[in-house]
Each structure stands twice: as structure tokens, then as C-alpha cells.
Design a protein around this motif. Structure first.
Motif, PDB file in Angstrom:
ATOM      1  N   PRO A 299       1.814  12.662   5.726  1.00 57.01           N
ATOM      2  CA  PRO A 299       0.853  13.772   5.669  1.00 57.01           C
ATOM      3  C   PRO A 299       0.548  14.280   7.078  1.00 57.01           C
ATOM      4  CG  PRO A 299       0.000  11.801   4.567  1.00 57.01           C
ATOM      5  CD  PRO A 299       1.311  11.433   5.161  1.00 57.01           C
ATOM      6  N   GLN A 300       0.531  15.574   7.217  1.00 57.35           N
ATOM      7  CA  GLN A 300       0.289  16.110   8.556  1.00 57.35           C
ATOM      8  C   GLN A 300      -0.765  17.190   8.564  1.00 57.35           C
ATOM      9  OE1 GLN A 300       4.268  17.147   9.628  1.00 57.35           O
ATOM     10  NE2 GLN A 300       4.581  15.275  10.792  1.00 57.35           N
ATOM     11  N   GLN A 301      -1.323  17.465   7.407  1.00 54.86           N
ATOM     12  CA  GLN A 301      -2.301  18.538   7.314  1.00 54.86           C
ATOM     13  C   GLN A 301      -3.714  17.997   7.499  1.00 54.86           C
ATOM     14  OE1 GLN A 301      -1.849  21.903   6.756  1.00 54.86           O
ATOM     15  NE2 GLN A 301       0.325  21.546   7.117  1.00 54.86           N
TER      16      GLN A 301
ATOM     17  N   HIS B 164       0.821  -1.216   0.000  1.00 52.29           N
ATOM     18  CA  HIS B 164       0.000   0.000   0.000  1.00 52.29           C
ATOM     19  C   HIS B 164       0.856   1.268   0.000  1.00 52.29           C
ATOM     20  CE1 HIS B 164      -3.241  -2.810   1.182  1.00 52.29           C
ATOM     21  NE2 HIS B 164      -4.026  -1.917   0.630  1.00 52.29           N
ATOM     22  N   GLU B 165       2.151   1.085  -0.187  1.00 55.13           N
ATOM     23  CA  GLU B 165       3.078   2.220  -0.287  1.00 55.13           C
ATOM     24  C   GLU B 165       3.165   3.037   0.997  1.00 55.13           C
ATOM     25  OE1 GLU B 165       2.053   4.436  -3.816  1.00 55.13           O
ATOM     26  OE2 GLU B 165       1.675   2.587  -4.931  1.00 55.13           O
ATOM     27  N   ALA B 166       3.069   2.346   2.102  1.00 51.28           N
ATOM     28  CA  ALA B 166       3.180   3.036   3.397  1.00 51.28           C
ATOM     29  C   ALA B 166       4.638   3.373   3.681  1.00 51.28           C
ATOM     30  CB  ALA B 166       2.626   2.155   4.503  1.00 51.28           C
TER      31      ALA B 166
ATOM     32  N   TYR C  39      -9.067   0.256   3.221  1.00 48.81           N
ATOM     33  CA  TYR C  39      -8.506   1.086   2.149  1.00 48.81           C
ATOM     34  C   TYR C  39      -8.766   0.449   0.781  1.00 48.81           C
ATOM     35  CZ  TYR C  39      -5.572   4.130  -0.562  1.00 48.81           C
ATOM     36  OH  TYR C  39      -5.146   5.019  -1.517  1.00 48.81           O
ATOM     37  N   ASP C  40      -8.648  -0.877   0.721  1.00 47.72           N
ATOM     38  CA  ASP C  40      -8.931  -1.572  -0.547  1.00 47.72           C
ATOM     39  C   ASP C  40     -10.383  -1.361  -0.977  1.00 47.72           C
ATOM     40  OD1 ASP C  40      -6.353  -2.464  -0.601  1.00 47.72           O
ATOM     41  OD2 ASP C  40      -6.805  -4.446   0.208  1.00 47.72           O
TER      42      ASP C  40
ATOM     43  N   SER D  91      -4.267   8.789  -0.460  1.00 47.19           N
ATOM     44  CA  SER D  91      -3.295   7.697  -0.498  1.00 47.19           C
ATOM     45  C   SER D  91      -3.493   6.863   0.764  1.00 47.19           C
ATOM     46  CB  SER D  91      -1.875   8.265  -0.525  1.00 47.19           C
ATOM     47  OG  SER D  91      -1.611   8.916   0.710  1.00 47.19           O
ATOM     48  N   PHE D  92      -2.860   5.721   0.811  1.00 41.30           N
ATOM     49  CA  PHE D  92      -2.944   4.897   2.024  1.00 41.30           C
ATOM     50  C   PHE D  92      -2.417   5.673   3.224  1.00 41.30           C
ATOM     51  CE2 PHE D  92      -1.214   1.693   4.986  1.00 41.30           C
ATOM     52  CZ  PHE D  92      -2.356   0.965   5.217  1.00 41.30           C
TER      53      PHE D  92
END
Ligand SMILES: [Zn+2]
Length: 182
Positions: free
Chosen positions: A66-68, A24-26, A123-124, A136-137
Motif C-alpha cells: 500500500p502506498q496511498q 499476518h500475510e505480510a 496489530y493483533d 490489513s497488516f
């Protein structure tokens, strides 16, 4: 024997989840937070994952996650997708509507393996419903943590139809979903 079997099972489960997160590209940090694996083991898993997939590139996101928080309510489409993902998380038990109870004494999320697995599935499902998903994941994972913390964003219900919505914690007016506004 019993104890080492359990330990082995837990370790296996951690690795399975780490691989799912990699798919999942984490980011490494996210994987570490959910699985408790060390960065070194996660890097090794990345490498063997790449080998097994014949170098099929898994884009690795470096740097900050991501933090926003505002991202999730910025546009109508983002609000819609955030609400959709949050509803899936509610239905599958990734998050509870009474969010703060899931936060431990330390203020950190209680993140266990089962929830990690459910998060991947949620998520899937979201990705299956939205042709070109905006979240995104990593975003999705961040949204789950933010909702669970309940400080900036909260889960609420549309004043018109009762659909699950993600709203700013400080918003005073009863929110309405896209369908009820138009
Ligand atoms: Zn509505």
C-alpha cells in the motif's frame, strides 16, 4: 563462543519474527525490511510454513505494498480505525509521539526486532477490537512507517477530548474525533 551464541539467538529471533509476519500475510519486501533476511530465506520460510500448516493457504500478496497515505483518512471509519491502531502503537511503544527522533540519518526507520514483535502484537490487539478490520497488516505497517516519517501524516490530539488522531500533516484546523464532532 559467546559471539556465535549471540548471533545464533539473533538469527532465531529474525526467523521467529519472519514467521509471525508470514502469519499476518505480510509481503516479502516488508519482511525483508524488518528482519534483514534475504528474499531467498523468506521464500524458504514460506514454503516450510505451508508444509507445517498442511497447506493451509496463506494468501500471498504480490506486487506493490500500500502506498496511498490518503487511505488512512479517507472515510470516518478509516480515520477511526487508523487512530485506534495508532493509539495502540503509542501505548505499546511501536511509535513515539515525537516521531522524527526515531528516523535515522539515512531517513530510514530504525526497525529492530523488538519493534517488529510489538508491531505484530499491536496489530493483533487492533484486530481483536474491530470485528471486520479495514486495515490489513500491510496497511498497518505502512501507517507506522508513514507516521514515523511524519511527512504526510502526523499524530495529533482531538481538540475536544484529547484522543489520539491521525491527521493530514498540512491540515490547519484542530481535528476532532468522531465522538466530539457528532
Ligand atoms: Zn474527541
Amino acid at each position: 563462543m559467546r559471539i556465535s551464541d549471540d548471533r545464533y539467538q539473533r538469527d532465531r529471533q529474525r526467523i521467529e519474527i519472519a514467521v509471525q509476519f508470514i502469519e499476518h500475510e505480510a509481503r516479502t519486501r516488508t519482511i525483508r525490511q524488518w528482519t534483514g533476511l534475504t528474499d531467498d530465506r523468506i521464500r524458504k520460510l514460506y514454503r516450510s510454513y505451508l508444509r507445517e500448516h498442511q497447506g493451509r493457504l496463506v494468501p500471498r500478496h504480490r506486487g506493490k505494498s500500500p502506498q496511498q497515505v490518503a487511505h488512512f483518512v479517507r472515510t470516518a471509519r478509516l480515520r477511526h480505525e487508523s487512530a485506534l491502531f495508532a493509539s495502540i502503537c503509542l501505548m505499546t511503544g511501536v511509535i513515539a509521539e515525537a516521531a522524527p527522533s526515531a528516523v535515522g540519518n539515512s531517513g530510514r526507520l530504525i526497525q529492530n526486532m523488538q519493534r517488529a514483535q510489538l508491531l505484530c502484537r499491536a496489530y493483533d490487539s487492533y484486530r481483536g477490537l474491530i470485528p471486520r478490520p479495514l486495515l490489513s497488516f500491510e496497511h498497518a505497517e505502512f501507517l507506522v512507517r508513514t507516521l514515523q516519517r511524519g511527512e504526510e501524516l502526523r499524530l495529533t490530539r482531538c481538540g475536544g477530548c484529547g484522543a489520539v488522531l491521525v491527521a493530514d500533516r498540512l491540515a490547519l484546523r484542530t481535528p476532532h474525533c468522531y465522538g466530539c464532532v457528532s
